[in-house]
Scaffold this motif. Structure first.
Motif, PDB file in Angstrom:
ATOM      1  N   ILE A 124       0.693  -1.315  -0.108  1.00 46.51           N
ATOM      2  CA  ILE A 124      -0.014   0.138  -0.043  1.00 46.51           C
ATOM      3  C   ILE A 124       0.968   1.171  -0.024  1.00 46.51           C
ATOM      4  O   ILE A 124       1.437   1.595   1.185  1.00 46.51           O
ATOM      5  N   ASP A 125       1.245   1.732  -1.028  1.00 50.19           N
ATOM      6  CA  ASP A 125       2.032   2.925  -1.280  1.00 50.19           C
ATOM      7  C   ASP A 125       1.425   4.030  -2.089  1.00 50.19           C
ATOM      8  O   ASP A 125       2.238   5.277  -2.133  1.00 50.19           O
ATOM      9  N   HIS A 126       0.397   4.159  -2.718  1.00 50.63           N
ATOM     10  CA  HIS A 126      -0.354   5.099  -3.672  1.00 50.63           C
ATOM     11  C   HIS A 126      -1.360   5.931  -3.070  1.00 50.63           C
ATOM     12  O   HIS A 126      -1.730   6.519  -3.796  1.00 50.63           O
ATOM     13  N   SER A 127      -1.765   5.848  -1.634  1.00 51.47           N
ATOM     14  CA  SER A 127      -2.811   6.369  -1.217  1.00 51.47           C
ATOM     15  C   SER A 127      -2.430   7.765  -0.367  1.00 51.47           C
ATOM     16  O   SER A 127      -3.273   8.512  -0.373  1.00 51.47           O
ATOM     17  N   VAL A 128      -1.073   7.774  -0.033  1.00 53.52           N
ATOM     18  CA  VAL A 128      -0.899   9.047   0.703  1.00 53.52           C
ATOM     19  C   VAL A 128      -0.860  10.363  -0.400  1.00 53.52           C
ATOM     20  O   VAL A 128      -0.134  10.083  -1.343  1.00 53.52           O
ATOM     21  N   GLN A 129      -1.383  11.471   0.172  1.00 57.01           N
ATOM     22  CA  GLN A 129      -1.431  12.767  -0.842  1.00 57.01           C
ATOM     23  C   GLN A 129      -0.676  13.998   0.211  1.00 57.01           C
ATOM     24  O   GLN A 129      -0.647  13.964   1.433  1.00 57.01           O
ATOM     25  N   VAL A 130      -0.107  14.628  -0.724  1.00 53.37           N
ATOM     26  CA  VAL A 130       0.752  15.838   0.140  1.00 53.37           C
ATOM     27  C   VAL A 130      -0.206  16.989   0.432  1.00 53.37           C
ATOM     28  O   VAL A 130      -0.432  18.140  -0.343  1.00 53.37           O
ATOM     29  N   ASP A 131      -1.176  16.688   1.534  1.00 51.68           N
ATOM     30  CA  ASP A 131      -2.064  17.616   2.107  1.00 51.68           C
ATOM     31  C   ASP A 131      -1.374  18.859   2.670  1.00 51.68           C
ATOM     32  O   ASP A 131      -1.688  20.067   2.520  1.00 51.68           O
ATOM     33  N   HIS A 132      -0.573  18.427   3.513  1.00 50.18           N
ATOM     34  CA  HIS A 132       0.324  19.315   4.473  1.00 50.18           C
ATOM     35  C   HIS A 132       1.866  18.957   3.998  1.00 50.18           C
ATOM     36  O   HIS A 132       2.199  18.111   3.635  1.00 50.18           O
ATOM     37  N   PHE A 133       2.419  20.196   4.167  1.00 47.02           N
ATOM     38  CA  PHE A 133       3.778  20.094   3.677  1.00 47.02           C
ATOM     39  C   PHE A 133       4.620  21.257   4.416  1.00 47.02           C
ATOM     40  O   PHE A 133       3.798  22.184   5.002  1.00 47.02           O
ATOM     41  N   GLY A 134       5.817  21.176   4.543  1.00 48.06           N
ATOM     42  CA  GLY A 134       6.567  22.406   4.893  1.00 48.06           C
ATOM     43  C   GLY A 134       6.812  22.435   6.639  1.00 48.06           C
ATOM     44  O   GLY A 134       6.818  23.511   6.968  1.00 48.06           O
ATOM     45  N   SER A 135       6.285  21.344   7.174  1.00 52.80           N
ATOM     46  CA  SER A 135       6.345  21.375   8.726  1.00 52.80           C
ATOM     47  C   SER A 135       6.560  20.071   9.359  1.00 52.80           C
ATOM     48  O   SER A 135       6.717  19.105   8.553  1.00 52.80           O
ATOM     49  N   ASP A 137       4.856  18.691  11.415  1.00 54.81           N
ATOM     50  CA  ASP A 137       3.774  17.374  11.579  1.00 54.81           C
ATOM     51  C   ASP A 137       3.223  17.073  10.355  1.00 54.81           C
ATOM     52  O   ASP A 137       2.324  16.364  10.381  1.00 54.81           O
ATOM     53  N   ALA A 138       3.944  17.297   9.286  1.00 54.86           N
ATOM     54  CA  ALA A 138       3.489  17.148   7.998  1.00 54.86           C
ATOM     55  C   ALA A 138       3.198  15.539   7.634  1.00 54.86           C
ATOM     56  O   ALA A 138       1.787  15.081   7.303  1.00 54.86           O
ATOM     57  N   LEU A 139       4.279  14.800   8.200  1.00 51.65           N
ATOM     58  CA  LEU A 139       3.910  13.288   8.036  1.00 51.65           C
ATOM     59  C   LEU A 139       2.750  12.864   8.747  1.00 51.65           C
ATOM     60  O   LEU A 139       1.854  11.904   8.315  1.00 51.65           O
ATOM     61  N   ASP A 140       2.519  13.268   9.906  1.00 52.99           N
ATOM     62  CA  ASP A 140       1.716  12.660  10.754  1.00 52.99           C
ATOM     63  C   ASP A 140       0.467  13.302  10.405  1.00 52.99           C
ATOM     64  O   ASP A 140      -0.614  12.083  10.174  1.00 52.99           O
ATOM     65  N   LEU A 141       0.121  14.337   9.910  1.00 46.57           N
ATOM     66  CA  LEU A 141      -1.190  14.925   9.488  1.00 46.57           C
ATOM     67  C   LEU A 141      -1.710  14.172   8.421  1.00 46.57           C
ATOM     68  O   LEU A 141      -2.747  13.860   8.059  1.00 46.57           O
ATOM     69  N   ASN A 142      -0.733  13.804   7.205  1.00 45.60           N
ATOM     70  CA  ASN A 142      -0.961  13.386   6.077  1.00 45.60           C
ATOM     71  C   ASN A 142      -1.298  11.880   6.145  1.00 45.60           C
ATOM     72  O   ASN A 142      -2.144  11.388   5.564  1.00 45.60           O
ATOM     73  N   THR A 143      -0.736  11.161   7.211  1.00 47.72           N
ATOM     74  CA  THR A 143      -0.966   9.896   7.268  1.00 47.72           C
ATOM     75  C   THR A 143      -2.413   9.625   7.935  1.00 47.72           C
ATOM     76  O   THR A 143      -3.087   8.910   7.813  1.00 47.72           O
ATOM     77  N   LYS A 144      -2.799  10.633   8.865  1.00 47.64           N
ATOM     78  CA  LYS A 144      -4.290  10.571   9.491  1.00 47.64           C
ATOM     79  C   LYS A 144      -5.092  10.705   8.308  1.00 47.64           C
ATOM     80  O   LYS A 144      -6.115   9.960   8.339  1.00 47.64           O
ATOM     81  N   ILE A 145      -4.507  11.720   7.535  1.00 49.31           N
ATOM     82  CA  ILE A 145      -5.864  12.087   6.413  1.00 49.31           C
ATOM     83  C   ILE A 145      -5.929  10.648   5.827  1.00 49.31           C
ATOM     84  O   ILE A 145      -7.046  10.251   5.041  1.00 49.31           O
ATOM     85  N   GLU A 146      -4.631   9.938   5.367  1.00 51.67           N
ATOM     86  CA  GLU A 146      -4.818   8.877   4.274  1.00 51.67           C
ATOM     87  C   GLU A 146      -5.665   7.978   5.005  1.00 51.67           C
ATOM     88  O   GLU A 146      -6.544   7.173   4.383  1.00 51.67           O
ATOM     89  N   TYR A 147      -5.705   7.505   6.274  1.00 53.53           N
ATOM     90  CA  TYR A 147      -6.395   6.449   6.793  1.00 53.53           C
ATOM     91  C   TYR A 147      -7.730   6.923   6.909  1.00 53.53           C
ATOM     92  O   TYR A 147      -8.568   5.913   6.832  1.00 53.53           O
ATOM     93  N   ALA A 148      -8.162   8.068   7.125  1.00 52.61           N
ATOM     94  CA  ALA A 148      -9.491   8.377   7.030  1.00 52.61           C
ATOM     95  C   ALA A 148     -10.153   8.500   5.660  1.00 52.61           C
ATOM     96  O   ALA A 148     -11.283   7.909   5.560  1.00 52.61           O
ATOM     97  N   ARG A 149      -9.374   8.757   4.660  1.00 53.10           N
ATOM     98  CA  ARG A 149      -9.925   8.657   3.341  1.00 53.10           C
ATOM     99  C   ARG A 149     -10.209   7.221   2.921  1.00 53.10           C
ATOM    100  O   ARG A 149     -10.853   6.956   2.057  1.00 53.10           O
ATOM    101  N   ASN A 150      -9.193   6.162   3.547  1.00 56.08           N
ATOM    102  CA  ASN A 150      -9.277   5.120   2.792  1.00 56.08           C
ATOM    103  C   ASN A 150      -9.651   3.854   3.528  1.00 56.08           C
ATOM    104  O   ASN A 150      -9.148   2.663   3.229  1.00 56.08           O
ATOM    105  N   ASN A 151     -10.139   4.218   4.690  1.00 59.73           N
ATOM    106  CA  ASN A 151     -10.500   3.099   5.575  1.00 59.73           C
ATOM    107  C   ASN A 151     -11.356   1.998   5.006  1.00 59.73           C
ATOM    108  O   ASN A 151     -10.984   0.594   5.308  1.00 59.73           O
TER     109      ASN A 151
END
Length: 888
Positions: A124-135, A137-151
């Protein structure tokens, strides 16, 4: 069967292993020493699977005495040892398997017959999107969004992992499929216990991503196929193919100090595209191999789809074994691989015989120069020194500017608004990743910063990348330039670049600017990276950092400064570029095997979010009617055990009339779901708000979304309309402009057959199964094109769509067609009865509105006997399903 008595055995750690010994073919008059490495792997495969039906003695003889200079068409059946999936293409594959289980039950069969017979591994590698960047906490925020979108998708995959045998899932936030394959999944030599005996054989695979070829860098033969073919391979069906020519690419010399592996692969891609290697194997050899690391080889192999080859393979040698050791493989596995390859005379050393190839070309690595590729094709290499000039020629008008709201800055044509270190091509390679860190470090020491309008991102292909960047103290300077880790997966390169900041997007739109992206990816087709970047350049990771500092692509890096240091002195590109010796020292000191062992020892467990997902149980899936991610597709509705009746095509209309180089990105739904699109309307009708639309790729398990997004690319040019871009067509005979989906529904309601007219290289790009599935659901019966890319043509047949080809020198344009005609295609039924053995051409009549007829002949691009069976059955999955149902 064993017609040539090649079965031998050897002992390793007191265990006996059987194998088909290629050297024994010499007893039958076959000299295999000068066969290309890839051809030896094919030959071993045929020896192992000889049964007198799918693989005959004559097939083995043909390969054993392969004539490099005169290779006639010969169909062979290749059985890959395993199947590799990523989630964009893997989810619909698992959806189809689940649907086949339902269908076989309705046909009176056993659902357990629908089960992977070969190991299948999905990352599973194609579902993460760059919603947050330059901070931070970008990784943590993008990962949480990824799980919410793709549950819903992840719940389905967890069901599949439990329901199917021989099926493993590597959870999200691990890395890119091809790098996980390289670092963890690859075996080089595999074993299998059959009837109490252990057999050894080369690791081979097919994958549902065209860049599966990255594994060729490790000496493993594998290539990308559509999800349809992959599913068939999982179900025990051999991949049928015409025995390819093998083009040898001789490398000599070594790369100069300031040249990267990315520069090398862009040069190779350009040379091989010019050579013409579509449908061929490419094999690298020569003294230059010694100077390339395994990661360099993988970088070159990764881009085989870009240079058009089926594979771009390197031999197994000491570099292979060293890499296995570096990535934490056991000493026993490494020694076993070496022993097997040596016994097969397939372990390459300085004394190995040089193979004889169908054709050859050469490259002196000393001549490679720093490069990018663009603005919209990976084979269009541009020397770094010429990029500014090239961009201005592409723009072909004076540069425009536009103020950015609430800022003193201005955007202009050529402004870099996305700078992304992304993609499997480069994030597998420590030398270019550490080089990017060194560029960042030197830039920060001199006080440079990235421009404020640049959306920066770092998406490593593996968590090991972070480990060695941290050990080298180079992650911090990257973060200071806002290259924070945004996710572990394929992001910008696949179109998951996420939205641009509103003020940047508004400035681009208001000024109608030609904004740019620079990314370390392998694909830069129109509309792929972002709908707002009209020019996109592929570059090495350190160059991505440099262009983020410059903030524009129309800069002369040799003569214009990137900025000023703390004292106001100009800082030039040469001031921050590291020497090769420095990079090599950092690689040696920062990368070690313990990193790989630690990261991969619990890789299948996933994080807490993955472990918390609850999934259904049972041999058949409990489809949820309200799901907008996973739906039971209609491909097997009302299907019986008897084959369908195939008829000629009469009174067909053209749904789209397309030009050259139409990619699977143009055909298959990809990237963001446009707010005014038919897919968006469907989601709204199902109470999904725009912020929850996610991407087309994430919704590939729902045919209702995907068929609405087929041919919906914002850059698609349909010649049925003038000066219109996007997924629109002219509904005939009313001459009414509407979406391609809406027109399709109206045509299908009136039982009107549909065709596509296209130019050269139809279906170039990623091996997306929805580029064939979508047209099938839109009612497409046939495509008439000037030429096809290999995987897409195969996928069309796999979905029961007839690929036809204009005669050489002819096209829709040369025949005077404008797409408004009514088409009759005669001879299809007769061809199916003949299994297209003798009937290779069909007659087409195009009836014009003025009463004139245009008559022409087309070639049938059903290239193998098995493809004839697939087409007769309405597709490859229907063919397999009928076979399995009859055996139940």
């Amino acid at each position: 069967m064993n017609s040539f008595n090649t079965l031998s055995s050897f002992k390793h750690n007191d265990k006996e292993y059987f194998y088909h010994d290629l050297t024994k073919l010499k007893d039958h008059g076959f000299d295999t020493d000068t066969l290309p490495f890839a051809m030896k792997i094919v030959l071993e495969n045929l020896l192992r699977y000889e049964d007198g039906i799918g693989v005959k003695k004559s097939d083995i003889e043909h390969v054993a005495q392969w004539d490099a200079k005169n290779n006639p068409d010969k169909e062979i059946a290749f059985m890959p040892a395993r199947v590799l999936l990523q989630d964009f293409t893997g989810v619909p594959a698992v959806v189809d398997l689940a649907a086949m289980r339902d269908a076989i039950v309705k046909m009176g069969g056993d659902p357990n017959k629908i089960n992977p017979l070969q190991p299948a591994e999905l990352v599973i590698d194609h579902s993460v999107q760059v919603d947050h960047f330059g901070s931070e906490d970008a990784l943590d925020l993008n990962t949480k969004i990824e799980y919410a979108r793709n549950n819903e998708r992840y719940e389905f995959l967890k069901w599949g992992q439990n329901a199917f045998e021989n099926f493993k899932v590597v959870p999200p936030s691990t890395g890119i499929v091809h790098q996980v394959n390289l670092e963890y999944l690859a075996r080089v030599v595999m074993t299998r216990n059959i009837d109490g005996k252990n057999y050894a054989f080369p690791d081979t695979l097919v994958g549902t991503d065209s860049h599966t070829t990255m594994i060729n860098g490790l000496g493993i033969l594998g290539w990308g196929v559509g999800g349809i073919e992959a599913e068939a391979a999982m179900l025990g069906q051999a991949t049928t193919m015409l025995l390819p020519d093998v083009v040898g690419f001789k490398l000599s010399g070594s790369l100069k100090s300031h040249v990267t592996a990315t520069d090398l692969v862009l040069t190779i891609t350009q040379k091989l595209r010019e050579k013409g290697v579509v449908g061929k194997f490419v094999e690298f050899y020569g003294p230059g191999l010694k100077s390339l690391t395994l990661a360099d080889r993988a970088t070159v192999a990764n881009m085989a789809p870009e240079y058009g080859a089926t594979c771009g393979i390197f031999p197994v040698d000491q570099k292979t074994l060293d890499y296995l050791k570096l990535t934490g493989r056991s000493a026993e596995q490494i020694e076993f691989a070496k022993t097997y390859m040596q016994k097969q005379n397939m372990f390459f050393t300085d004394t190995s015989s040089e193979a004889i190839y169908s054709d050859t070309l050469e490259l002196d690595l000393d001549h490679v120069e720093p490069s990018l590729a663009g603005p919209k094709r990976p084979q269009d290499r541009v020397a770094l020194s010429q990029l500014a000039t090239s961009f201005k020629e592409t723009l072909a008008r004076p540069i425009k500017e536009q103020a950015i709201e609430n800022s003193t800055e201005k955007l202009k044509d050529g402004s870099v608004v996305i700078a992304a270190i992304t993609s499997c091509t480069n994030t597998s390679n420590p030398s270019v990743m550490l080089a990017a860190g060194l560029v960042a470090q030197k830039a920060r020491q001199l006080g440079l910063n990235t421009k404020p309008w640049v959306k920066t991102s770092l998406a490593p292909g593996s968590k090991v990348v972070v480990d060695y960047l941290e050990k080298a103290n180079l992650l911090k300077p990257l973060e200071e330039l806002k290259f924070h880790v945004v996710g572990f997966g394929c992001t910008t390169c696949i179109g998951n670049s996420g939205p641009l900041p509103k003020e940047i997007a508004d400035a681009i739109d208001s000024g109608d600017l030609v904004a740019a992206s620079v990314l370390s990816g392998n694909r830069n087709f129109e509309g792929r990276v972002s709908p707002r970047t009209k020019v996109n350049y592929l570059a090495s990771p350190p160059l991505v950092v440099a262009y983020a500092l410059a903030g524009r692509v129309d800069i002369d890096l040799d003569n214009e400064p990137l900025g000023q240091d703390q004292n106001g002195n100009d800082v030039f590109f040469k001031d921050i570029w590291p020497e090769r010796e420095e990079i090599e020292r950092f690689v040696h000191e920062s990368v070690n095997s313990e990193m790989f062992k630690t990261r991969y020892e619990t890789v299948l467990d996933g994080d807490k979010a993955w472990q918390a997902i609850e999934s259904s149980t049972g041999k058949t899936y409990d489809w949820k009617a309200d799901s907008t991610y996973i739906q039971n597709p209609p491909f097997f509705e009302n299907m019986s055990q008897d084959t369908q009746t195939v008829k000629d095509i009469n009174n067909a209309r053209v749904l789209a009339y397309l030009g050259d180089s139409v990619t699977t990105d143009h055909i298959s739904p990809a990237g963001a779901i446009a707010l005014e699109s038919p897919a968006a309307q469907y989601l709204r009708d199902n109470n999904i708000e725009p912020k929850q639309f996610n991407s087309y790729g994430s919704r590939r398990g729902n045919h209702e979304v995907m068929m609405r997004g087929t041919f919906a690319n914002i850059r698609l040019k349909n010649k049925l309309l003038n000066d219109v871009e996007g997924g629109y067509t002219n509904y005939l005979p009313e001459n009414e402009q509407m979406s391609i989906f809406d027109a399709s529904m109206k045509y299908q309601a009136s039982h009107t057959p549909l065709i596509i007219l296209a130019g050269k290289e139809y279906g170039t790009g990623s091996s997306r199964d929805w580029a064939a599935k979508g047209p099938k659901l839109l009612g497409i019966n046939a495509v008439i094109a000037q030429s096809y890319e290999r995987i897409h043509r195969s996928n069309l047949v796999g979905m029961g769509i007839l690929p036809l080809q204009f005669k050489a020198g002819e096209s829709a344009e040369s025949l005077g067609l404008d797409g408004t005609e009514i088409f009759d295609i005669q001879g299809i039924a007769q061809g199916v009865a003949d299994e297209f053995k003798n009937i290779k051409h069909l007659d087409v009549t195009a009836h014009k509105n003025n009463g004139d007829d245009v008559n022409f002949e087309v070639s049938v691009r059903i290239d193998t006997p098995n493809e004839a069976h697939y087409f007769k059955n309405g597709g490859i999955l229907q063919y397999v399903l009928r076979k399995l149902a009859k055996k139940s």
